[in-house]
Write a protein that holds these residues in place. Structure first.
Motif, mmCIF file in Angstrom:
data_model
loop_
_atom_site.group_PDB
_atom_site.id
_atom_site.type_symbol
_atom_site.label_atom_id
_atom_site.label_comp_id
_atom_site.label_asym_id
_atom_site.label_seq_id
_atom_site.Cartn_x
_atom_site.Cartn_y
_atom_site.Cartn_z
ATOM 1 N N LYS A 26 -10.805 -26.206 35.634
ATOM 2 C CA LYS A 26 -11.029 -27.622 35.892
ATOM 3 C C LYS A 26 -12.509 -27.949 35.771
ATOM 4 O O LYS A 26 -13.374 -27.085 35.903
ATOM 5 C CB LYS A 26 -10.513 -28.002 37.279
ATOM 6 N N THR A 27 -12.782 -29.202 35.534
ATOM 7 C CA THR A 27 -14.165 -29.676 35.416
ATOM 8 C C THR A 27 -14.426 -30.763 36.453
ATOM 9 O O THR A 27 -13.497 -31.432 36.929
ATOM 10 C CB THR A 27 -14.430 -30.236 34.010
ATOM 11 N N SER A 28 -15.685 -30.911 36.809
ATOM 12 C CA SER A 28 -16.087 -31.956 37.746
ATOM 13 C C SER A 28 -17.470 -32.463 37.347
ATOM 14 O O SER A 28 -18.184 -31.821 36.569
ATOM 15 C CB SER A 28 -16.104 -31.418 39.180
ATOM 16 N N LYS A 29 -17.855 -33.606 37.890
ATOM 17 C CA LYS A 29 -19.152 -34.198 37.561
ATOM 18 C C LYS A 29 -20.281 -33.610 38.391
ATOM 19 O O LYS A 29 -21.452 -33.895 38.137
ATOM 20 C CB LYS A 29 -19.083 -35.716 37.763
ATOM 21 N N SER A 71 -8.938 -22.997 39.061
ATOM 22 C CA SER A 71 -8.000 -23.534 40.050
ATOM 23 C C SER A 71 -6.704 -22.753 39.976
ATOM 24 O O SER A 71 -6.171 -22.529 38.875
ATOM 25 C CB SER A 71 -7.737 -25.021 39.791
ATOM 26 N N ILE A 72 -6.207 -22.322 41.113
ATOM 27 C CA ILE A 72 -4.991 -21.525 41.169
ATOM 28 C C ILE A 72 -3.830 -22.400 41.628
ATOM 29 O O ILE A 72 -3.933 -23.113 42.631
ATOM 30 C CB ILE A 72 -5.161 -20.324 42.121
ATOM 31 N N VAL A 73 -2.736 -22.341 40.876
ATOM 32 C CA VAL A 73 -1.540 -23.135 41.187
ATOM 33 C C VAL A 73 -0.490 -22.215 41.796
ATOM 34 O O VAL A 73 -0.175 -21.155 41.234
ATOM 35 C CB VAL A 73 -0.978 -23.801 39.914
ATOM 36 N N TYR A 74 0.042 -22.599 42.955
ATOM 37 C CA TYR A 74 1.078 -21.822 43.630
ATOM 38 C C TYR A 74 2.405 -22.568 43.543
ATOM 39 O O TYR A 74 2.450 -23.794 43.653
ATOM 40 C CB TYR A 74 0.709 -21.593 45.097
#
Length: 418
Positions: free
Chosen positions: A390-393, A401-404
């Motif tokens: 993921k990216t952010s400003k 990012s880990i998805v469960y």
């Protein structure tokens, strides 16, 4: 012995894995020592650093799998070769193939062929490679067949059955398939991490490195014809590719003071180890959440610990069996566990508990549509599903990012007897 001392099964597993891990670690240290003798102290030092910065190699060091047992002997084979003790290497290689992993003939074949052509290893004669291999193979078969037949309850040579299943019957695809080049574009980069970019540079740094890499590369090319692929099948090649990267790192480190560019390259070598450690930390977090089968069964047995002496029946499906459920996870001796594959929902109606898993993301929907007639959900287990970038400003701008998702479930019979 474990029963005599009343050692709980989780501690039995810890003891066994610790022992196996130590054996493989010692063999790795012997391998590193032979690298030092052959390539120098700095190369051996960076080989240890690189391997310690990677996740998968040490992850498999202590796992009770045939690949982990074979890994010890593979390291000894390479140690003997680097020390130019070729006949001893043939002995260990033959034992490794007969006892643990028959497909390693695809690794040792190209490896010893070169030394046979160069005349460093004799082919015929009492002390030739063929005679040594035949004697060791006969001794290993005389050891393996009686012992394994006793434990399996029928006459069997395990590696012979594996070879018959994979080569003659060609049924490995029943356990899933991957494209031909999967080992090269997925497995190796995940194992080597950023060190993969240094392997070609290592080949350019020392003319001996390509000769060492050729057998491992041939092994992967040949083994890729098997449709079913797993990372552990090529774990033996990781120290060899890491050695190539270590040769380049050592060359840069030794010459770091000779120019500004080489000093920058030395900082890059250090940075690549730091990035490896960061990736390994992420893999470690993912691995801790990647065994929903074990988590589900452990919670079930703890939740119903007061029923430990009752003949409770538990069904374990294939997905849970492959995500942590083993005999070491059976905490209650009175309970009856069943792992029969391909049973239909109506075949499971008499089980007190069902341990169900999935590799997808619709477990709850599957449970509600297929298994609610005789059972009801007791609880679901969240586990690793995928990771995203993921990216952010704001800093750090880019982060994983880990998805469960729900990956395992325990179902309780509506007419639970106890």
């Amino acid at each position: 012995m474990f029963r005599f001392w009343a050692i709980p099964k989780p501690f039995q597993l810890m003891l066994i894995r610790t022992t196996l891990g130590l054996i493989n670690t010692v063999s790795l240290l012997y391998f590193a020592r032979s690298v030092q003798w052959c390539f120098g102290r700095e190369t051996a030092m960076f080989l240890r650093y690189i391997l310690c910065s990677q996740f998968h190699f040490f992850f498999y060091l202590s796992r009770p799998l045939p690949n982990s047992f074979a890994l010890c002997l593979v390291m000894i084979v390479y140690q003997r070769i680097f020390e130019e003790r070729y006949r001893s290497a043939v002995r260990y290689a033959t034992a490794c193939v007969i006892l643990f992993r028959c497909e390693l003939v695809l690794l040792f074949g190209p490896l010893f062929l070169g030394y046979l052509i160069l005349g460093k290893l004799k082919t015929f004669g009492f002390d030739g490679a063929i005679a040594i291999g035949v004697r060791i193979a006969a001794a290993c078969l005389a050891l393996s067949i009686p012992i394994d037949s006793y434990f399996w309850g029928r006459p069997v040579w395990p590696e012979g059955e594996v070879m018959f299943f994979n080569v003659i019957e060609n049924r490995s695809h029943e356990y899933g398939t991957h494209p031909y080049f999967w080992y090269f574009y997925s497995a190796l980069p995940r194992c080597l991490l950023t060190s993969v970019f240094l392997v070609p540079l290592g080949c350019l740094s020392d003319h001996r490195v390509p000769k060492i890499l050729v057998p491992s590369t041939c092994f992967i090319f040949l083994y890729s014809f098997l449709p079913h692929k797993e990372l552990r099948f090529i774990i033996y090649t990781i120290p060899i590719y890491s050695l190539a990267a270590a040769v380049f790192c050592a060359r840069i480190y030794v010459n770091r003071r000779k120019s500004f560019v080489r000093k920058l390259l030395n900082y890059g070598v250090i940075l690549h180890l730091i990035v490896n450690v960061a990736c390994t930390s992420l893999f470690l977090l993912i691995a801790s959440k990647n065994y929903p089968g074990y988590d589900a069964l452990t919670f079930l047995q703890h939740h119903h610990r007061f029923d430990a002496r009752k003949p409770v029946t538990v069904y374990v499906d294939n997905a849970c069996a492959q995500t942590g459920v083993s005999r070491f996870a059976y905490l209650h001796d009175a309970w009856i566990f069943n792992k029969t594959e391909n049973l239909k929902p109506e075949d499971l109606q008499h089980f007190d508990f069902l341990t169900l898993g999935t590799y997808g993301s619709n477990l709850r929907e599957e449970v509600e549509t297929k298994f609610m007639k005789y059972h009801r959900p007791l609880f679901f287990v969240n586990a690793f599903h995928e990771h995203k970038i993921k990216t952010s400003k704001s800093f750090p701008w880019v982060y994983p990012s880990i998805v469960y998702k729900e990956k395992a479930a325990i179902l309780k019979n509506k007419n639970y007897r106890f």
